[in-house]
Design a protein around this motif. Structure first.
Motif, mmCIF file in Angstrom:
data_model
loop_
_atom_site.group_PDB
_atom_site.id
_atom_site.type_symbol
_atom_site.label_atom_id
_atom_site.label_comp_id
_atom_site.label_asym_id
_atom_site.label_seq_id
_atom_site.Cartn_x
_atom_site.Cartn_y
_atom_site.Cartn_z
ATOM 1 N N SER A 1 61.955 6.168 -11.658
ATOM 2 C CA SER A 1 62.659 5.589 -12.810
ATOM 3 C C SER A 1 63.950 6.349 -13.147
ATOM 4 O O SER A 1 64.756 5.883 -13.940
ATOM 5 N N ASP A 2 64.170 7.508 -12.533
ATOM 6 C CA ASP A 2 65.408 8.269 -12.734
ATOM 7 C C ASP A 2 66.565 7.699 -11.907
ATOM 8 O O ASP A 2 67.695 8.133 -12.048
ATOM 9 N N PHE A 3 66.265 6.746 -11.033
ATOM 10 C CA PHE A 3 67.259 6.141 -10.166
ATOM 11 C C PHE A 3 67.475 4.693 -10.576
ATOM 12 O O PHE A 3 66.649 4.102 -11.256
ATOM 13 N N ALA A 4 68.585 4.123 -10.110
ATOM 14 C CA ALA A 4 68.869 2.712 -10.366
ATOM 15 C C ALA A 4 69.388 2.077 -9.082
ATOM 16 O O ALA A 4 69.965 2.755 -8.227
ATOM 17 N N GLU A 5 69.201 0.771 -8.955
ATOM 18 C CA GLU A 5 69.761 0.065 -7.807
ATOM 19 C C GLU A 5 71.271 0.250 -7.838
ATOM 20 O O GLU A 5 71.887 0.195 -8.899
ATOM 21 N N GLY A 6 71.840 0.511 -6.686
ATOM 22 C CA GLY A 6 73.275 0.763 -6.594
ATOM 23 C C GLY A 6 73.638 2.234 -6.610
ATOM 24 O O GLY A 6 74.780 2.593 -6.318
ATOM 25 N N ASP A 7 72.673 3.119 -6.943
ATOM 26 C CA ASP A 7 72.936 4.564 -6.934
ATOM 27 C C ASP A 7 73.201 5.050 -5.515
ATOM 28 O O ASP A 7 72.525 4.639 -4.572
ATOM 29 N N LYS A 8 74.188 5.949 -5.395
ATOM 30 C CA LYS A 8 74.447 6.618 -4.121
ATOM 31 C C LYS A 8 73.470 7.776 -4.005
ATOM 32 O O LYS A 8 73.275 8.527 -4.950
ATOM 33 N N VAL A 9 72.839 7.891 -2.840
ATOM 34 C CA VAL A 9 71.838 8.929 -2.616
ATOM 35 C C VAL A 9 71.966 9.475 -1.197
ATOM 36 O O VAL A 9 72.693 8.923 -0.367
ATOM 37 N N GLN A 10 71.245 10.550 -0.945
ATOM 38 C CA GLN A 10 70.989 11.034 0.405
ATOM 39 C C GLN A 10 69.534 10.669 0.672
ATOM 40 O O GLN A 10 68.664 10.969 -0.150
ATOM 41 N N ALA A 11 69.268 10.011 1.769
ATOM 42 C CA ALA A 11 67.904 9.591 2.088
ATOM 43 C C ALA A 11 67.564 10.019 3.507
ATOM 44 O O ALA A 11 68.405 9.966 4.406
ATOM 45 N N ARG A 12 66.321 10.445 3.680
ATOM 46 C CA ARG A 12 65.866 10.869 5.007
ATOM 47 C C ARG A 12 65.545 9.632 5.838
ATOM 48 O O ARG A 12 64.699 8.823 5.481
ATOM 49 N N TRP A 13 66.253 9.494 6.955
ATOM 50 C CA TRP A 13 66.020 8.379 7.870
ATOM 51 C C TRP A 13 64.844 8.722 8.765
ATOM 52 O O TRP A 13 64.774 9.817 9.340
ATOM 53 N N SER A 14 63.910 7.802 8.891
ATOM 54 C CA SER A 14 62.688 8.061 9.659
ATOM 55 C C SER A 14 62.963 8.247 11.149
ATOM 56 O O SER A 14 62.180 8.876 11.854
ATOM 57 N N GLY A 15 64.092 7.736 11.628
ATOM 58 C CA GLY A 15 64.412 7.834 13.052
ATOM 59 C C GLY A 15 64.556 9.262 13.552
ATOM 60 O O GLY A 15 64.147 9.570 14.664
ATOM 61 N N ASP A 16 65.141 10.144 12.726
ATOM 62 C CA ASP A 16 65.321 11.524 13.181
ATOM 63 C C ASP A 16 65.025 12.562 12.095
ATOM 64 O O ASP A 16 65.175 13.755 12.328
ATOM 65 N N THR B 1 66.643 13.218 9.426
ATOM 66 C CA THR B 1 67.847 13.785 8.826
ATOM 67 C C THR B 1 68.248 12.981 7.592
ATOM 68 O O THR B 1 68.054 11.768 7.543
ATOM 69 N N PHE B 2 68.811 13.678 6.588
ATOM 70 C CA PHE B 2 69.308 13.004 5.390
ATOM 71 C C PHE B 2 70.688 12.419 5.661
ATOM 72 O O PHE B 2 71.558 13.095 6.211
ATOM 73 N N TYR B 3 70.876 11.150 5.259
ATOM 74 C CA TYR B 3 72.152 10.456 5.403
ATOM 75 C C TYR B 3 72.508 9.793 4.081
ATOM 76 O O TYR B 3 71.634 9.451 3.288
ATOM 77 N N SER B 4 73.804 9.567 3.873
ATOM 78 C CA SER B 4 74.282 8.900 2.662
ATOM 79 C C SER B 4 73.946 7.415 2.714
ATOM 80 O O SER B 4 74.039 6.781 3.762
ATOM 81 N N GLY B 5 73.590 6.903 1.543
ATOM 82 C CA GLY B 5 73.293 5.490 1.447
ATOM 83 C C GLY B 5 73.253 5.043 0.003
ATOM 84 O O GLY B 5 73.533 5.821 -0.913
ATOM 85 N N THR B 6 72.891 3.788 -0.189
ATOM 86 C CA THR B 6 72.834 3.179 -1.522
ATOM 87 C C THR B 6 71.464 2.553 -1.721
ATOM 88 O O THR B 6 70.939 1.897 -0.818
ATOM 89 N N ASN C 1 61.759 11.830 -0.127
ATOM 90 C CA ASN C 1 62.784 11.717 0.916
ATOM 91 C C ASN C 1 64.116 11.191 0.376
ATOM 92 O O ASN C 1 64.952 10.696 1.140
ATOM 93 N N ILE C 2 64.299 11.312 -0.942
ATOM 94 C CA ILE C 2 65.520 10.851 -1.608
ATOM 95 C C ILE C 2 66.110 12.003 -2.400
ATOM 96 O O ILE C 2 65.392 12.740 -3.072
ATOM 97 N N LYS C 3 67.437 12.153 -2.316
ATOM 98 C CA LYS C 3 68.148 13.158 -3.114
ATOM 99 C C LYS C 3 69.281 12.469 -3.865
ATOM 100 O O LYS C 3 69.979 11.631 -3.282
ATOM 101 N N LYS C 4 69.466 12.850 -5.125
ATOM 102 C CA LYS C 4 70.603 12.325 -5.889
ATOM 103 C C LYS C 4 71.889 12.913 -5.354
ATOM 104 O O LYS C 4 71.929 14.054 -4.916
ATOM 105 N N VAL C 5 72.943 12.135 -5.383
ATOM 106 C CA VAL C 5 74.269 12.603 -4.989
ATOM 107 C C VAL C 5 75.038 12.899 -6.268
ATOM 108 O O VAL C 5 75.155 12.044 -7.131
#
Length: 108
Positions: free
Chosen positions: A25-40, A42-47, A75-79
């Motif tokens: 609930s501390d996040f909202a749709e449209g927020d920019k975050v760093q998220a860990r991609w399951s493929g490798d 690693t954290f990558y930028s996303g929305t 697996n989510i970090k605030k930007v």
């Protein structure tokens, strides 16, 4: 005697913003975050495109165009930085590169 020992054993207070566990609930749709991609892993930028507050997971569209569903909260970090500042810096750098690569006779 006891007063001095009490002062030495007290720990400094931690900032309230540090150490708090984030909730979905501390996040909202449209927020920019760093998220860990399951493929490798690693954290990558996303929305954030969708939030499931009950299960505390997120759908993310990564900046490279890939998407992933049901990314868990851990697996989510605030930007914290401003997107506009980054875009301005990149734009300035690109303009500088273009000017350096131009023929001086063509620009006059």
């Amino acid at each position: 005697e006891n007063i001095n020992s009490d002062l030495q054993t007290k720990k400094p207070k931690r900032s309230k913003s540090k150490g708090l566990k984030l909730k979905a609930s501390d996040f909202a749709e449209g927020d920019k975050v760093q998220a860990r991609w399951s493929g490798d892993g690693t954290f990558y930028s996303g929305t954030i495109t969708k939030i499931n507050v009950i299960e505390e997971n997120f759908n993310i569209k990564f900046d490279d165009g890939d998407s992933e569903e049901s990314i868990s909260l851990e697996n989510i970090k605030k930007v914290n930085h401003s997107k506009k500042k980054c875009q301005k810096k990149r734009k300035k750098d690109k303009e500088k590169e273009n000017r350096e690569g131009e023929d001086p006779e063509e620009t006059e």
